[in-house]
Design a protein around this motif. Structure first.
Motif, short mmCIF file in Angstrom:
data_model
loop_
_atom_site.label_atom_id
_atom_site.label_comp_id
_atom_site.label_asym_id
_atom_site.label_seq_id
_atom_site.Cartn_x
_atom_site.Cartn_y
_atom_site.Cartn_z
N ASN A 15 2.36 4.47 8.89
CA ASN A 15 3.21 3.77 7.95
C ASN A 15 4.42 3.24 8.70
O ASN A 15 5.16 4.01 9.32
N SER A 17 7.18 1.98 7.61
CA SER A 17 8.46 2.45 7.05
C SER A 17 8.83 3.82 7.59
O SER A 17 10.00 4.10 7.84
N TRP A 42 15.31 5.76 3.51
CA TRP A 42 14.07 5.09 3.84
C TRP A 42 12.96 6.11 4.11
O TRP A 42 11.79 5.85 3.84
N VAL A 45 11.57 7.04 0.75
CA VAL A 45 10.74 5.94 0.25
C VAL A 45 9.39 5.91 0.97
O VAL A 45 8.34 5.77 0.35
N SER A 46 9.42 6.06 2.29
CA SER A 46 8.17 6.00 3.05
C SER A 46 7.28 7.21 2.77
O SER A 46 6.05 7.08 2.76
N ASN A 48 6.99 8.62 -0.11
CA ASN A 48 6.36 8.25 -1.37
C ASN A 48 5.25 7.22 -1.15
O ASN A 48 4.19 7.29 -1.76
N GLU A 49 5.47 6.26 -0.25
CA GLU A 49 4.44 5.27 0.08
C GLU A 49 3.21 5.93 0.68
O GLU A 49 2.09 5.56 0.37
N HIS A 52 0.66 7.35 -1.67
CA HIS A 52 -0.20 6.39 -2.37
C HIS A 52 -1.15 5.65 -1.44
O HIS A 52 -2.26 5.32 -1.83
N THR A 53 -0.73 5.37 -0.21
CA THR A 53 -1.57 4.59 0.71
C THR A 53 -2.43 5.46 1.61
O THR A 53 -3.34 4.94 2.24
N GLU A 55 -1.68 6.66 4.46
CA GLU A 55 -1.51 6.31 5.87
C GLU A 55 -1.00 7.53 6.62
O GLU A 55 -0.58 8.51 6.03
#
Length: 86
Positions: A15, A17, A42, A45-46, A48-49, A52-53, A55
């Motif tokens: 990821n 981010s 950040w 936020v990453s 959390n990303e 979902h992804t 990665e």
């Protein structure tokens, strides 16, 4: 026959981010406290990303959160206490 569109496979990519949040948190060690704050936010936020992804980079995001928190909040609070005479 299985539908491959609905299967979730872990990504082989990191990821971006998470990488950038880690870099910003590391920069804060060298005196840029604002970079630590940005890296901390950040990193959240990453993280959390990544949920979902799916990665890679969860460890980088967690490290960015920890380093960013310590150097943006902890060190600044200690500096202000020392300047105040405590």
């Amino acid at each position: 026959m299985e539908n491959k569109a609905t299967e979730k496979t872990p990504s082989e990519n990191y990821n971006k981010s998470a990488i950038w949040s880690f870099v910003l948190s590391l920069v804060s060690i060298f005196g840029l406290g604002l970079a630590g704050l940005v890296g901390f936010i950040w990193g959240i936020v990453s993280l959390n990303e990544i949920k979902h992804t799916e990665e890679k980079g969860k460890g980088l995001a967690i490290a960015a959160i920890i380093i960013g928190f310590i150097y943006s909040f902890g060190i600044n609070i200690l500096k202000r206490l020392v300047d105040a005479g405590y």
